[in-house]
Write a protein that holds these residues in place. Structure first.
Motif, short mmCIF file in Angstrom:
data_model
loop_
_atom_site.label_atom_id
_atom_site.label_comp_id
_atom_site.label_asym_id
_atom_site.label_seq_id
_atom_site.Cartn_x
_atom_site.Cartn_y
_atom_site.Cartn_z
N HIS A 124 3.13 -4.84 7.54
CA HIS A 124 2.90 -3.84 6.98
C HIS A 124 2.81 -4.15 5.14
CE1 HIS A 124 4.64 -3.04 9.77
NE2 HIS A 124 5.22 -1.83 10.11
N THR A 125 1.64 -4.72 4.88
CA THR A 125 1.60 -5.47 3.82
C THR A 125 0.92 -4.03 3.33
OG1 THR A 125 -0.65 -6.41 3.83
CG2 THR A 125 1.49 -7.28 4.52
N VAL A 126 0.89 -4.14 1.45
CA VAL A 126 0.24 -3.35 0.68
C VAL A 126 0.13 -4.35 -0.77
CG1 VAL A 126 2.11 -2.23 -0.60
CG2 VAL A 126 0.38 -1.10 -0.91
N TYR A 127 -1.37 -4.17 -0.89
CA TYR A 127 -1.80 -4.59 -2.56
C TYR A 127 -3.38 -4.29 -2.78
CZ TYR A 127 -4.63 -6.76 1.56
OH TYR A 127 -5.58 -7.36 2.56
N GLY A 128 -3.35 -5.17 -3.74
CA GLY A 128 -4.51 -4.82 -4.34
C GLY A 128 -5.16 -3.59 -5.24
N GLY A 129 -3.86 -3.20 -5.62
CA GLY A 129 -3.13 -1.48 -6.34
C GLY A 129 -3.92 -0.47 -4.71
N ALA A 130 -3.79 -0.68 -4.14
CA ALA A 130 -3.36 0.56 -2.81
C ALA A 130 -2.14 0.99 -2.77
CB ALA A 130 -4.10 -0.45 -1.44
N LEU A 176 -3.94 4.21 1.82
CA LEU A 176 -5.34 4.56 0.59
C LEU A 176 -5.80 3.40 -0.15
CD1 LEU A 176 -6.26 6.94 -0.59
CD2 LEU A 176 -4.84 7.58 -1.94
N ALA A 177 -6.91 2.62 0.30
CA ALA A 177 -7.03 2.13 -0.79
C ALA A 177 -7.93 1.95 -2.18
CB ALA A 177 -9.00 1.98 -0.63
#
Length: 580
Positions: A240-246, A268-269
């Motif tokens: 359930h990761t989120v990274y890179g400004g997403a 949401l990218a």
């Protein structure tokens, strides 16, 4: 908006009335007179108290009043015991109707407190249109009353504080955030934003995340992970990761140990956000708005009787009439009619609540629910499987032989020509294909968004392929497809979506089949009802990009068995003799 507060009932009502009066004053309306205490009779009642049928055993029914505060501005106020008995608890309600372009805006604030437990606050905003003034449905903005009330109420949703603005999370707070995501009492979605590498947290929060969350007050809780928190968060939540400004929306009931559960929580990218923050804010608010309308009410709010304003015309007075007997008979007939109308309104409200509970129970109990995004069928089930509730129910869908009839509610989040530009959006909209189930790892699909050279072409072509697969599956379960998917593409029926036949491949080469490692790459997840090992070889695939190493979409056609198509992989070309 549905939240709780630790404030006593009377204090919460007083705060709400003050904020409502301040807003009316700014709008140039008359000040409403002080409201009666929830435990007292209202001196402004337009009629004697109206007691609903479910309050028949209560010594005092709802106390109702209607106030006209300006041209087409009506304020209805009522309070009384919750349905059941006075010992159950009590409620107070305010309904404000104001003019709007081509119709009327309605704001309903309900505050209910049980005999033991917190005070619940629910705010509903609606726009009722008349005539043909509006060509398209309008999105009701977040009411100003929600923004002013939230800080004063110290509103909570289970363990989470419901705030107006997103809060920055540090490494020391990651465990608390994960506990919050997994808490079974959480009703609201939790939006978690990441910060791009080498970008200041404060600057990104102010310039991007705050505008992005403008439509979320009262509908979701929002957080921003600082660099230290991002690392710990993604290590703990591998799937359930989120990274890179997403930005990721975590729906209730997160299962951090489930790979398949990750597909339920849309991402949401960064590219989509920076392209148009305002449009991205609308996309981000879709799931919170849907859940707010679809989730069953807490028992305390469900026990609030429907609001019914008594007729304002004068009633016959038996004492002054020439025929007192006839006057009494007319009064009795009017009372019975009002009682019947209230009973019918309450029955409709109770039926809606039963539907909400049934939908929620069906999603919780159906087999393989973690494999599907919200609103998708996952595996044949004896329970009705449905999608998001928006408007009316669709007709029944007849599956393959031996597959029970199910009701499917498509999620109308986009028009037929609104193809997704990114795989982030594509994954979040898979619920629009009720006969397709994505069982793969979304990381491989999301990674395609980072390859800037492809632009939006890959995602759009993948969407075209999924659309054609859905139409093929609908025909196949009826026995009307006339062959496999490639034949369907070669002879697509009129009115159906066309996908290039040369991009539909039936299977892999003999070399791939005989190569152990390459074959293992294509052994992709399926439900147990398809294969007891939960793995199946998916040689059939779609070419969703040019070149020998371009992306592929692998699937298993099981329309003749479970009546579904399983998409096991979306990503770069898997290994063969031509890849490196």
């Amino acid at each position: 908006m549905t939240v709780t507060t630790t404030l006593p009932h009377a204090d919460a009502v007083s705060l709400a009335d003050q904020q409502l009066a301040d807003w009316l004053k700014r709008e140039g309306c008359e000040d409403p007179p002080p409201a009666a205490s929830p435990l007292e009779a209202s001196p402004y009642a337009v009629d004697p108290p109206v007691t609903g049928p479910s309050n028949a055993d209560s010594p005092a029914g709802p106390q109702v009043e209607r106030l006209r505060l300006g041209d087409r501005v009506l304020l209805d106020r009522d309070h009384g015991p919750l349905r059941g008995s006075p010992a159950t608890g009590h409620y107070s309600r305010r309904r404000l109707r104001t003019p709007a372009p081509h119709g009327t805006q309605q704001l309903t604030l309900t505050i209910a407190t049980a005999a033991a437990g917190p005070t619940w606050v629910r705010l509903e905003a609606e726009t009722h249109t008349t005539g043909s003034g509006l060509r398209t449905p309008c999105r009701v903005p977040v009411p100003e009353l929600a923004r002013s009330l939230l800080p004063l109420l110290d509103a909570t949703d289970g363990p989470a504080a419901v705030q107006l603005a997103p809060r920055v999370i540090t490494a020391a707070e990651v465990d608390d955030l994960i506990d919050e995501l997994c808490d079974p009492e959480r009703r609201l979605p939790t939006v978690v934003a990441s910060v791009p590498v080498n970008v200041p947290v404060d600057g990104w929060t102010e310039s991007v995340v705050r505008p992005l969350c403008q439509q979320l007050p009262g509908l979701a809780t929002a957080y921003v992970l600082d660099p230290g928190a991002r690392t710990g968060f993604n290590v703990a939540l591998e799937y359930h990761t989120v990274y890179g400004g997403a930005v990721r929306t975590y729906l209730p009931e997160v299962d951090p140990a489930s790979r398949y559960d990750g597909a339920r929580h849309p991402v949401l990218a960064r590219g989509r956000i920076e392209q148009d923050v305002r449009r991205a804010a609308g996309l981000l608010a879709r799931e919170p708005r849907r859940l707010a309308a679809e989730l069953p009410l807490p028992p305390v709010l469900a026990a609030v009787p429907v609001l019914r304003i008594p007729p304002s015309q004068p009633r016959p007075d038996a004492a002054s009439c020439a025929d007192p007997v006839a006057a009494r008979a007319e009064l009795a007939a009017l009372a019975r009619e009002e009682q019947q109308d209230r009973a019918e309104q309450q029955a409709r409200a109770d039926e809606l609540e039963r539907v909400r509970r049934t939908l929620r129970r069906a999603r919780r109990t159906r087999p393989g629910r973690a494999h599907a995004a919200p609103g998708r069928l996952c595996a044949p089930s004896t329970a009705p499987v449905v999608g998001p509730v928006v408007g009316t129910l669709a007709g029944p869908f007849v599956g393959a032989p031996g597959v029970p009839r199910t009701t499917v509610l498509p999620d109308p989040v986009a028009g037929p020509d609104d193809n997704p530009d990114t795989f982030t959006e594509l994954l979040s909209r898979l619920g629009e294909f009720p006969l397709l189930t994505f069982t793969g790892d979304q990381k491989s699909a999301l990674a395609l968004d980072e390859l800037q050279c492809a632009g939006a072409g890959w995602a759009r072509l993948a969407w075209d392929g999924l659309t054609a697969l859905q139409e093929y599956a609908e025909a196949a379960v009826r026995g009307e497809a006339g062959g496999d998917f490639k034949q369907w593409c070669e002879h697509t029926p009129d009115g159906c979506h066309r996908f290039p036949p040369r991009k539909a491949v039936r299977g892999e080469s003999r070399t791939v089949h005989s190569h152990t490692k390459w074959k293992r790459e294509r052994m992709l997840p399926v439900p147990e009802c398809v294969d007891a090992s939960r793995r199946a070889f998916m040689g059939a695939h779609l070419r969703i990009g040019g070149g020998r190493t371009a992306p592929r979409l692998h699937y298993l056609d099981d329309c003749s068995g479970s009546g579904r198509i399983y998409v096991g992989y979306i990503g770069l070309h898997l290994t063969n003799t031509r890849t490196n």
